[in-house]
Scaffold this motif. Structure first.
Motif, short mmCIF file in Angstrom:
data_model
loop_
_atom_site.label_atom_id
_atom_site.label_comp_id
_atom_site.label_asym_id
_atom_site.label_seq_id
_atom_site.Cartn_x
_atom_site.Cartn_y
_atom_site.Cartn_z
N MET A 14 0.84 -1.17 0.00
CA MET A 14 0.00 0.00 0.00
C MET A 14 0.89 1.24 0.00
O MET A 14 1.80 1.38 0.80
CB MET A 14 -0.89 -0.03 1.23
N SER A 15 0.64 2.14 -0.87
CA SER A 15 1.40 3.38 -1.00
C SER A 15 1.12 4.31 0.18
O SER A 15 0.02 4.33 0.71
CB SER A 15 1.02 4.04 -2.33
N SER A 16 2.12 5.10 0.56
CA SER A 16 1.92 6.01 1.69
C SER A 16 0.93 7.11 1.35
O SER A 16 0.36 7.73 2.25
CB SER A 16 3.25 6.61 2.12
N GLU A 17 0.71 7.35 0.06
CA GLU A 17 -0.25 8.38 -0.33
C GLU A 17 -1.68 7.98 0.03
O GLU A 17 -2.55 8.83 0.16
CB GLU A 17 -0.15 8.65 -1.83
N ASN A 18 -1.93 6.68 0.17
CA ASN A 18 -3.27 6.21 0.49
C ASN A 18 -3.51 6.05 1.99
O ASN A 18 -4.62 5.74 2.40
CB ASN A 18 -3.53 4.86 -0.20
N LEU A 19 -2.45 6.29 2.79
CA LEU A 19 -2.60 6.19 4.25
C LEU A 19 -3.37 7.40 4.78
O LEU A 19 -3.24 8.51 4.28
CB LEU A 19 -1.24 6.12 4.93
N ARG A 20 -4.12 7.15 5.81
CA ARG A 20 -4.90 8.23 6.43
C ARG A 20 -3.97 9.22 7.12
O ARG A 20 -3.00 8.84 7.78
CB ARG A 20 -5.86 7.65 7.46
N ALA A 21 -4.27 10.49 7.00
CA ALA A 21 -3.49 11.55 7.65
C ALA A 21 -4.06 11.80 9.05
O ALA A 21 -5.27 11.75 9.26
CB ALA A 21 -3.56 12.82 6.82
N SER A 22 -3.17 12.07 9.96
CA SER A 22 -3.60 12.36 11.34
C SER A 22 -3.75 13.88 11.52
O SER A 22 -3.33 14.67 10.67
CB SER A 22 -2.58 11.83 12.34
N ASP A 23 -4.30 14.25 12.66
CA ASP A 23 -4.42 15.68 12.97
C ASP A 23 -3.03 16.32 13.09
O ASP A 23 -2.83 17.45 12.69
CB ASP A 23 -5.20 15.88 14.27
N ALA A 24 -2.08 15.58 13.63
CA ALA A 24 -0.71 16.08 13.76
C ALA A 24 -0.10 16.33 12.38
O ALA A 24 0.61 17.32 12.18
CB ALA A 24 0.15 15.11 14.56
N ASP A 25 -0.37 15.45 11.42
CA ASP A 25 0.12 15.64 10.06
C ASP A 25 -0.47 16.90 9.44
O ASP A 25 0.22 17.67 8.78
CB ASP A 25 -0.23 14.43 9.18
N ARG A 26 -1.75 17.11 9.68
CA ARG A 26 -2.41 18.30 9.14
C ARG A 26 -1.81 19.57 9.77
O ARG A 26 -1.59 20.56 9.09
CB ARG A 26 -3.91 18.24 9.42
N GLU A 27 -1.52 19.51 11.06
CA GLU A 27 -0.95 20.68 11.74
C GLU A 27 0.45 21.00 11.21
O GLU A 27 0.84 22.17 11.15
CB GLU A 27 -0.93 20.48 13.25
N LYS A 28 1.22 19.98 10.84
CA LYS A 28 2.54 20.23 10.24
C LYS A 28 2.40 20.97 8.92
O LYS A 28 3.15 21.90 8.63
CB LYS A 28 3.28 18.91 10.02
N ILE A 29 1.42 20.58 8.13
CA ILE A 29 1.18 21.25 6.85
C ILE A 29 0.73 22.69 7.10
O ILE A 29 1.18 23.61 6.43
CB ILE A 29 0.13 20.47 6.00
N VAL A 30 -0.15 22.89 8.07
CA VAL A 30 -0.62 24.23 8.39
C VAL A 30 0.56 25.11 8.83
O VAL A 30 0.67 26.27 8.43
CB VAL A 30 -1.72 24.19 9.48
N SER A 31 1.48 24.55 9.60
CA SER A 31 2.67 25.30 10.03
C SER A 31 3.51 25.71 8.83
O SER A 31 4.00 26.85 8.77
CB SER A 31 3.51 24.47 10.99
N ARG A 32 3.67 24.81 7.89
CA ARG A 32 4.45 25.14 6.68
C ARG A 32 3.75 26.22 5.87
O ARG A 32 4.39 27.11 5.32
CB ARG A 32 4.66 23.90 5.81
N LEU A 33 2.43 26.15 5.80
CA LEU A 33 1.69 27.17 5.06
C LEU A 33 1.79 28.53 5.76
O LEU A 33 1.94 29.56 5.09
CB LEU A 33 0.23 26.75 4.90
#
Length: 135
Positions: free
Chosen positions: A1-20
């Motif tokens: 299973m590709s990592s792109e299909n793995l579910r994202a966690s709230d912590a993952d979303r917060e990392k993206i928000v920090s980068r944005l």
């Protein structure tokens, strides 16, 4: 299973928000585009949906760690003793320039030095003890 299909966690979303947010602070994104991407971040369910949101931004540099202190001498001690050093150097230069008579700079150096020595000693010992207890 590709990592792109793995579910994202709230912590993952917060990392993206920090980068944005960093991209907005740097002027790479406008507020309107930031808002759009923010909505997409919180709507994303997988990593595959998060990756495109930062793909056009430069890689985030790792945060710099503070350099270790040169010594165990606190900055406040250096600041406190600096005027003492320079004033006494000036006194010695004046003493040398006036003919090496009675060493009167002693009366500037010693009382002032003792007045600084006592709080410096107490402060260094206290700071050292606090660091030991923190470990």
């Amino acid at each position: 299973m590709s990592s792109e299909n793995l579910r994202a966690s709230d912590a993952d979303r917060e990392k993206i928000v920090s980068r944005l947010r960093l991209a907005v602070d740097e002027g790479r994104l406008g507020l309107h585009e930031f808002d759009e991407r923010l909505q997409q971040v919180y709507a994303a369910k997988t990593y595959g949906e998060l990756i495109p949101l930062t793909s056009d931004l430069p890689a985030q540099r790792p945060a710099r760690r503070p350099l270790p202190a040169d010594s165990d001498i606190p900055t406040w001690v250096k600041i406190m003793w600096t005027p003492w050093v320079f004033v006494n150097l000036l006194c010695v230069v004046i003493w040398l320039a006036t003919g090496l008579g009675y060493f009167w700079p002693f009366w500037v150096m010693v009382p002032w030095g003792l007045a600084l020595f006592i709080p410096t000693t107490i402060g260094i010992i206290t700071t050292r003890d606090q660091r030991r207890r923190a470990r």
